[in-house]
Design a protein around this motif. Structure first.
Motif, short mmCIF file in Angstrom:
data_model
loop_
_atom_site.label_atom_id
_atom_site.label_comp_id
_atom_site.label_asym_id
_atom_site.label_seq_id
_atom_site.Cartn_x
_atom_site.Cartn_y
_atom_site.Cartn_z
N MET A 43 0.83 -1.21 0.00
CA MET A 43 0.00 0.00 0.00
C MET A 43 0.87 1.26 0.00
SD MET A 43 -3.27 -0.74 0.03
CE MET A 43 -4.34 -2.16 0.33
N ASP A 45 3.86 1.63 -1.13
CA ASP A 45 4.58 1.81 -2.40
C ASP A 45 3.66 2.18 -3.56
OD1 ASP A 45 6.93 1.23 -1.15
OD2 ASP A 45 6.93 -0.89 -1.71
N GLY A 46 2.44 1.60 -3.59
CA GLY A 46 1.65 1.74 -4.80
C GLY A 46 0.35 2.48 -4.70
N LEU A 47 -0.12 2.75 -3.49
CA LEU A 47 -1.45 3.36 -3.37
C LEU A 47 -1.52 4.74 -4.00
CD1 LEU A 47 -4.15 2.48 -2.26
CD2 LEU A 47 -3.64 3.71 -0.15
N GLY A 48 -0.46 5.52 -3.88
CA GLY A 48 -0.46 6.86 -4.44
C GLY A 48 -0.41 6.88 -5.97
N ARG A 49 -0.11 5.76 -6.58
CA ARG A 49 0.00 5.71 -8.04
C ARG A 49 -1.35 5.40 -8.71
NH1 ARG A 49 0.22 6.59 -12.31
NH2 ARG A 49 1.65 6.06 -13.99
N ILE A 50 -2.32 4.91 -7.93
CA ILE A 50 -3.60 4.50 -8.50
C ILE A 50 -4.48 5.73 -8.72
CG2 ILE A 50 -5.68 3.12 -8.15
CD1 ILE A 50 -4.04 1.23 -6.47
N ASP A 51 -4.81 5.97 -9.96
CA ASP A 51 -5.76 7.04 -10.30
C ASP A 51 -6.43 6.66 -11.61
OD1 ASP A 51 -3.80 7.45 -12.16
OD2 ASP A 51 -3.04 9.28 -11.25
N ALA A 275 1.23 -0.80 -7.48
CA ALA A 275 -0.16 -0.36 -7.71
C ALA A 275 -0.96 -1.44 -8.44
CB ALA A 275 -0.15 0.94 -8.53
N ILE A 278 -1.86 -4.12 -6.00
CA ILE A 278 -3.01 -3.77 -5.14
C ILE A 278 -4.32 -4.04 -5.86
CG2 ILE A 278 -4.20 -1.84 -4.03
CD1 ILE A 278 -1.43 -0.62 -3.52
N ILE A 279 -4.39 -3.65 -7.12
CA ILE A 279 -5.63 -3.87 -7.89
C ILE A 279 -5.88 -5.36 -8.10
CG2 ILE A 279 -6.73 -3.48 -10.12
CD1 ILE A 279 -5.23 -0.81 -10.23
N GLY A 282 -7.01 -6.81 -4.89
CA GLY A 282 -8.39 -6.40 -4.65
C GLY A 282 -9.38 -7.23 -5.45
#
Length: 304
Positions: A43, A45-51, A275, A278-279, A282
């Motif tokens: 999270m 490392d990659g949460l900020g990249r998801i948009d 990121a 994470i997807i 999910g």
């Protein structure tokens, strides 16, 4: 044996039970803690990249502009193909082996092989698919070849789940149906399959959740790591309004895209891989949650 010896034996067994309970709790806490640590690191490392741009962009050599559009579309098409092939075949095979096949040495060998196939490493299925589907049948490095490879991978899981679900139906339902003059197929279609639908659906969804994260078979049959286009759409404007050209299209998938980014130098590509992870996680958790809901609703609906 005297009463004192019985008391000492019971005391030792209570201590062994307590020790095993403590060991189980410690093991569970350790496993959950490690999983939470890994998820937390992912999270961060990659949460900020998801948009929205990340979800709707094609892969790029520039990490800030790269996205997973072709990867998640490819994963969805692969799951549709895999489910369309594996679920009907798996359920039909499970019904046949459980309800129609004679119990002899031949069916015993088939059952043993199906159980063993569920534990075969996925790379073996990839090598089989490379020789049979890609080169033997001439499908090439396409969605249909990958869907068939993943279908072979999860087919034993669906067969075993179908058989276990049918076995869980009480024998009294079979006896009552036969007593009323039902044929074997009427028994299966009117009583057994509806009663076992929850277990079959749960096993099928869990099998799909395994297939969506597999990368070894897809790498083996030659899935592309860089695709800047989407397969042809399944719906067209002219009759018959359906097109299956997408089955012949080259593809990529979420695990393949992650593998590609992880192998590249630079922290930006690592963030993209996190990121995408994470997807993907999910999606897997969502499919497992759907399986739990389906199983719970089926148990509430069926009263034996």
């Amino acid at each position: 044996m005297t009463i004192n010896k019985w008391d000492r034996l019971a005391a030792r067994r209570r201590k062994a039970d307590a020790a095993f309970k403590v060991l189980g709790v410690v093991t569970t806490v350790f496993a959950v803690g490690v999983l939470a640590l890994l998820l937390g690191n992912l999270m961060i490392d990659g949460l900020g990249r998801i948009d929205w741009q990340f979800l709707t962009s094609f892969p790029s050599r520039r990490p800030a502009q790269a996205g997973i559009l072709s990867a998640w579309v490819g994963s969805v098409l692969l799951m549709l193909t895999t489910a369309g092939i594996a679920v009907p075949l798996g359920v039909a095979a499970g019904v046949y082996l459980e309800e129609y096949a004679r119990k002899n040495w031949f069916t015993a060998i088939i059952e043993i092989n199906i159980s063993n196939l569920a534990g075969v490493p996925s790379i073996i299925y990839g090598l089989m698919a490379l020789g049979l589907f890609v080169y033997g049948l001439g499908f090439g490095q396409s969605v249909i070849a990958a869907g068939l490879a993943l279908a072979c991978l999860v087919l034993p899981i669906i067969i075993v789940a179908t058989r276990e679900s049918l076995r869980a139906v009480p024998a009294s339902i079979r006896e009552a149906a036969y007593a009323l003059g039902a044929t074997r197929w009427q028994l299966i279609s009117h009583h057994l399959l509806p009663a076992a639908a929850g277990g079959i659906a749960t096993g099928s969804i869990i099998a799909m959740s395994r297939a969506i994260g597999e990368s070894a078979p897809l790498i083996t049959i030659g899935a592309l790591t860089f695709i800047a286009f989407l397969p042809p759409p399944p719906f067209i404007g002219d009759f018959p309004w359906l097109s299956f050209e997408w089955l012949k299209s080259p593809f990529t998938a979420m695990p393949i895209q992650m593998f590609n980014w992880v192998s590249r130098p630079g922290t930006d590509f690592q963030a993209n891989a996190a990121a995408a992870g994470i997807i993907l996680m999910g999606l897997t958790l969502m499919m497992n949650a759907i399986a739990i809901v389906v199983r719970h609703r089926a148990r509430r609906r069926v009263r034996w």
